[in-house]
Structure formats: C-alpha cells, structure tokens
Design a protein around this motif. Structure first.
Motif, short mmCIF file in Angstrom:
data_model
loop_
_atom_site.label_atom_id
_atom_site.label_comp_id
_atom_site.label_asym_id
_atom_site.label_seq_id
_atom_site.Cartn_x
_atom_site.Cartn_y
_atom_site.Cartn_z
N ALA A 61 0.83 -1.21 0.00
CA ALA A 61 0.00 0.00 0.00
C ALA A 61 0.86 1.26 0.00
CB ALA A 61 -0.93 -0.01 1.21
N VAL A 62 1.95 1.25 0.78
CA VAL A 62 2.83 2.40 0.82
C VAL A 62 3.51 2.62 -0.52
CG1 VAL A 62 4.92 3.35 1.87
CG2 VAL A 62 3.21 2.20 3.31
N ARG A 63 3.98 1.54 -1.13
CA ARG A 63 4.63 1.66 -2.43
C ARG A 63 3.65 2.14 -3.50
NH1 ARG A 63 8.10 -4.02 -2.58
NH2 ARG A 63 9.78 -3.37 -1.15
N ALA A 64 2.43 1.61 -3.47
CA ALA A 64 1.44 1.98 -4.47
C ALA A 64 1.13 3.47 -4.39
CB ALA A 64 0.17 1.16 -4.28
N TYR A 65 1.06 3.99 -3.19
CA TYR A 65 0.70 5.40 -3.00
C TYR A 65 1.72 6.32 -3.68
CZ TYR A 65 -0.61 9.74 -0.66
OH TYR A 65 -1.02 11.03 -0.40
N ASN A 66 2.96 5.88 -3.73
CA ASN A 66 4.02 6.71 -4.29
C ASN A 66 4.46 6.28 -5.68
OD1 ASN A 66 4.75 8.48 -1.87
ND2 ASN A 66 4.90 6.42 -0.98
N ASP A 67 3.76 5.31 -6.27
CA ASP A 67 4.18 4.76 -7.56
C ASP A 67 3.14 5.10 -8.63
OD1 ASP A 67 5.15 3.35 -9.68
OD2 ASP A 67 5.19 1.40 -8.69
N LEU A 68 3.47 6.00 -9.52
CA LEU A 68 2.54 6.43 -10.56
C LEU A 68 2.16 5.28 -11.48
CD1 LEU A 68 0.99 8.75 -11.88
CD2 LEU A 68 3.04 9.22 -13.27
N SER A 69 3.09 4.37 -11.76
CA SER A 69 2.80 3.24 -12.64
C SER A 69 1.74 2.32 -12.04
CB SER A 69 4.07 2.45 -12.93
OG SER A 69 4.61 1.87 -11.75
N TRP A 70 1.71 2.23 -10.71
CA TRP A 70 0.69 1.40 -10.05
C TRP A 70 -0.70 1.98 -10.34
CZ3 TRP A 70 -3.23 2.09 -6.55
CH2 TRP A 70 -3.76 0.94 -5.97
N TRP A 71 -0.82 3.28 -10.25
CA TRP A 71 -2.11 3.92 -10.52
C TRP A 71 -2.50 3.75 -11.98
CZ3 TRP A 71 -5.11 5.52 -6.62
CH2 TRP A 71 -4.49 5.75 -5.39
N LYS A 72 -1.53 3.81 -12.87
CA LYS A 72 -1.83 3.63 -14.29
C LYS A 72 -2.35 2.22 -14.58
CE LYS A 72 1.47 7.03 -16.11
NZ LYS A 72 2.69 7.25 -16.93
N ASN A 73 -1.92 1.25 -13.77
CA ASN A 73 -2.35 -0.13 -13.98
C ASN A 73 -3.83 -0.34 -13.69
OD1 ASN A 73 0.14 -1.10 -14.85
ND2 ASN A 73 0.82 -1.59 -12.78
N LEU A 74 -4.45 0.63 -13.02
CA LEU A 74 -5.89 0.52 -12.76
C LEU A 74 -6.70 0.72 -14.04
CD1 LEU A 74 -6.24 2.52 -9.40
CD2 LEU A 74 -5.98 0.04 -9.71
N TRP A 75 -6.06 1.33 -15.04
CA TRP A 75 -6.75 1.56 -16.31
C TRP A 75 -6.30 0.53 -17.35
CZ3 TRP A 75 -10.79 3.80 -18.38
CH2 TRP A 75 -10.86 3.95 -19.77
N ASP A 76 -7.24 -0.02 -18.07
CA ASP A 76 -6.96 -0.98 -19.13
C ASP A 76 -7.86 -0.61 -20.30
OD1 ASP A 76 -7.09 -3.26 -20.85
OD2 ASP A 76 -6.41 -4.55 -19.22
N THR A 77 -7.26 -0.10 -21.36
CA THR A 77 -8.04 0.38 -22.50
C THR A 77 -8.87 -0.73 -23.13
OG1 THR A 77 -6.38 2.08 -22.97
CG2 THR A 77 -7.90 1.51 -24.75
N GLU A 78 -8.28 -1.90 -23.26
CA GLU A 78 -9.02 -3.01 -23.86
C GLU A 78 -10.22 -3.39 -23.00
OE1 GLU A 78 -8.27 -7.55 -25.59
OE2 GLU A 78 -6.64 -6.45 -24.63
N ALA A 79 -10.02 -3.43 -21.68
CA ALA A 79 -11.13 -3.75 -20.78
C ALA A 79 -12.22 -2.69 -20.87
CB ALA A 79 -10.62 -3.87 -19.34
N ALA A 80 -11.82 -1.41 -20.97
CA ALA A 80 -12.78 -0.32 -21.07
C ALA A 80 -13.62 -0.44 -22.35
CB ALA A 80 -12.07 1.02 -21.03
N LEU A 81 -12.97 -0.80 -23.46
CA LEU A 81 -13.69 -0.95 -24.72
C LEU A 81 -14.64 -2.15 -24.68
CD1 LEU A 81 -10.82 -0.15 -27.26
CD2 LEU A 81 -12.78 1.31 -26.66
N ILE A 82 -14.19 -3.24 -24.05
CA ILE A 82 -15.05 -4.41 -23.92
C ILE A 82 -16.26 -4.06 -23.06
CG2 ILE A 82 -15.22 -6.75 -22.98
CD1 ILE A 82 -12.26 -7.13 -23.69
N TYR A 83 -16.02 -3.33 -21.96
CA TYR A 83 -17.13 -2.96 -21.08
C TYR A 83 -18.12 -2.05 -21.82
CZ TYR A 83 -19.85 -1.37 -17.13
OH TYR A 83 -20.90 -1.10 -16.29
N LEU A 84 -17.60 -1.08 -22.58
CA LEU A 84 -18.48 -0.20 -23.34
C LEU A 84 -19.30 -1.00 -24.36
CD1 LEU A 84 -19.46 2.62 -24.12
CD2 LEU A 84 -17.48 2.79 -25.66
N ALA A 85 -18.65 -1.95 -25.02
CA ALA A 85 -19.36 -2.80 -25.99
C ALA A 85 -20.46 -3.60 -25.29
CB ALA A 85 -18.38 -3.73 -26.69
#
Length: 437
Positions: A61-85
C-alpha cells in the motif's frame, strides 16, 4: 406563474437528510470505489492471498501510494472498450428484443410511466452467445474477465460517474419530476442520492434499465469467467470444476434469472418509486453488484474447495430456505397489492384507505423478504469454506444495508400513516427476524 407554482408543489425542497447528510454522502461516494478495489487487493493471487500477509499488504500500500505506474495499472483500454461494448449490447437488446410495456405505479403528478419488459430475453440471448463462444473456443477464451479484473472495475466506475453526472445536470432542464429526497440544493448530496426521479431518454428509462440489465447479467458472466479460469487450472475441461464453484454459479445464476423473469416486480420497489437516480444507484448497479457480489466465484478460481455431498446438500438447504421465504413473502405482498388475497390473509386498514398485511409472512415481521434475502447471501458464501473471513464480506454488508432500508421504510411509513403506523407496529412488532429483531 401557475406552472412555477405547480412545479414547486410537486418538487418541494428536501429538508431532511439520509446518510448523515452531505458528509455521509461524500464518504459513501469515496468508500464504495475504494472497497471495490480493496476486495481485490485483499483477496487475490496478485496481492499474495486472501488475505495476504499483513506486512506485504502494508508495504504494498505504501509503495502503491508513491508509484505512478501502479495507478496507471488501474486503467486498461481493452477492458474499457469491452465494457463499453457490453453496455451498448444491453442497450441494443432493450431496443431490438420484443417485450411487453407495463405500467408502473402512479406518481405524485398523477402519471404512470410505462416500462419495456425484456430483461429475461436479454439474459437468454447473452447466455446463448457466451455459451456458444466458450464451447467453440474453449474455457481459456473466456478467462479475460479474471485477467483484466481491475480494468473492468475502473471502466464500470467511469460509466457510473458519467451517468450520474448526466442525470444530475439534465435534471435542471425541462419540467422534471424530482425525487423528494434528492432536491436539497447541495451538489454533493443531490449528486449522490439522485435529483431526478425517473431520468429518461425518450421511452428509455435509465434507472430501471441499470437496475436489471448491465450489472446483474454481467454478474453471471463474471461467474462464468471465474469457472472457466478454474477449469483451465484443473486441466482445461469444464467437467473438472469443483462442486463449490458449481454451487456458487448455480446460486448466483438462479437469483439473477429469478429477478429478471419477475422483472415487473421491481416497479413497486423503493428504488423505482422513491429514489432518484444518482451516483448511489449508478455505482451500486454497475460496479458494486457485479464486482463485489462475485467475490466468492473469484476466490474459488484460485483457491479451489471440494465440499463433498453432505456439505453440498446442507448449503443447498440453506439457500432453498432463504429463497422460499423471499419468494413466498414477496408473492403474498404482490398479490395483495394487486387486489388479490388467495391465502385469506388478515390486514389492517388505515385512515388513508390503504391496507397493511398482519398475517402470513407479513404477520411474523415487517420485512420477511429481507430475512430470506439475507439467508441466501449466507448460502452463497458457505461454499468458500472457513479459511478466510473476506469471502463473507457480502452478508455482513448486506445485513447493514437491509437494516438501513428497513429504517428508511419505517420512517417513510410513519410520515405516511401517522398514528396508524404505531398501531400496526403493535400488531407486527418484529422488523426483520421474528422474535429477534
């Protein structure tokens, strides 16, 4: 001036708050998404177990709070497009598939809205497509929901925010009927509760659509994906799925099938008749239901449990008892509301001319259907065993939700019936569980 006066009479300013007002609404708005993510990070292989070792959880949790790449991993473009479809598929099915148009309850402006009933047909079409896909390409082709879990959660949250925002903004345009509880003038509170009672685009009712289609049917698809993930790990055949996974899949699917088959029953619920459509219902329908209610199936995908025939039979009995109470009590209520009384149940007539049941299930408690619903919730968790408390999150949360709903209903009934409500409570003293609560 006459129009303004009429609009003011129909849409009075909200003077009392629920959820402890704006601070409580803001708290729930923030904590619901955090909980949806938190159930993954406290119960998954990626996190290290269910729950993971405390040291790992704290350091992560401490590492995630300070790691921008961890936050970016919450987004998945392919998953978003599948969900929209997926969402657009549900909308298209609503328009294309045939269905009866059923009138809802009369609103305080004297109108009755019509609702298209074809959620069950949408489910059948979805299951047909999903089954054909799995049979054609194998279980490994349908594990993408398990693999892209965080991306799908994020996509559903984004959809919830966008819909709640649209409905809030559009409620200020035109002659809209507002929810009595969502017209406080405070943005945070009204955005959460829902300002407009029945937001629609033409005949397309946003609230009733979200209540029964995208989230509930996705819940079943998620369970199927979890079963496919388990099958792949156990040799690739669906015949190798554990009895515990089959139970969870059967219980959840039956609950959804029953809800969608009895779609008109939703038109008399508080969600439809009383609550506006805001972030509370949007995130509940689109994120909370599919991604937290499927926790048991997701757990069993990586932590397989074999129950054996005795435990399987016992769990089926608990679920059956809950379903019987839930369905039979709702049947009594719906028959009575429709002017039928096949069981010759006793009732109490109020000064308003309305009638309240005082025998049958509704003589045992004021909300017997809540008891049945909660027993089913417990049965859904029992297949996961007792190695972790996290998979029992749902019945604990659900108990709090049901008690809150019961208190809301009692408050509304007291305002509606006055002294008659106090007389009725003397006849039916128990709120949910007979002789206990």
């Amino acid at each position: 001036m006459a129009v303004e006066k009429r609009s003011s009479d129909l849409n009075p300013r909200t003077t009392s708050y629920e959820f402890f007002g704006p601070p409580g609404a803001l708290f729930v708005t923030v904590t619901v998404p955090l909980t949806a993510y938190g159930l993954y990070f406290t119960c998954s292989e990626a996190a290290g177990g269910c729950p993971p070792p405390f040291d790992n959880l704290f350091v992560g949790a401490v590492r995630a709070y300070n790691d921008l790449s961890w936050w970016k991993n919450l987004w998945d473009t392919e998953a978003a497009l599948i969900y929209l479809a997926w969402y657009l598929f549900c909308v298209a099915a609503w328009f294309i598939l045939p269905g009866d148009w059923v009138e809802g309850t009369q609103m305080r402006n004297g109108r009755k809205l019509k609702y298209k009933i074809n959620a069950f047909s949408t489910l059948l079409l979805t299951l047909g497509v999903a089954s054909g896909y799995v049979l054609r390409y194998g279980p490994e082709s349908f594990t993408f929901i398990y693999d892209k879990w965080l991306g799908f959660v994020t996509a559903s949250l984004l959809m919830s925010v966008l819909q709640a925002t649209y409905c809030y903004v559009s409620s200020f345009y035109g002659d809209k009927l507002l929810a009595l509880g969502g017209n406080s003038g405070n943005f945070i509170y009204d955005f959460f509760i829902g300002r407009e009672l029945n937001p629609r685009i033409g005949s397309f009712d946003i609230k009733s659509f979200n209540e029964l289609r995208p989230g509930l049917i996705l819940w079943v698809l998620i369970d199927i994906s979890m079963a496919c993930e388990q099958a792949v790990r156990r040799g690739g055949s669906l015949l190798n799925i554990t009895d515990s996974m089959w139970l969870v899949l059967a219980f959840h699917s039956f609950y959804v099938i029953d809800s969608l088959y009895n779609e008109p029953a939703i038109l008399t619920t508080m969600d439809i008749t009383t609550d506006g459509f805001g972030f509370m219902l949007a995130v509940g329908d689109l994120t909370w239901v599919p991604f937290t209610y499927s926790l048991q199936a997701r757990y069993l995908a990586f932590q397989q449990v074999e129950l054996g025939p005795i435990w399987t039979a016992a769990i089926i009995a608990v679920n059956g008892l809950g379903y019987w109470i839930f369905r039979d009590s709702n049947g009594e209520k719906n028959d009575f509301r429709n002017g039928q009384n096949p069981k010759n149940l006793k009732y109490f007539e109020t000064k308003r001319g309305t009638k309240l049941l005082t025998s049958g299930w509704w003589g045992l408690s004021r909300h017997p259907n809540y008891l049945g619903d909660w027993l089913m919730a417990v049965a859904w968790c029992l297949p996961t065993g007792f190695d972790t408390p996290i998979t029992y999150f749902y019945p604990v949360y659900f108990a709090v939700l049901l008690i809150h709903r019961q208190q809301r209903d009692d408050e509304n009934c007291e305002k509606k019936y006055g002294e008659d409500w106090h007389k009725y409570k003397e006849m039916v003293p128990y709120r949910i569980i007979p002789y206990v609560y």
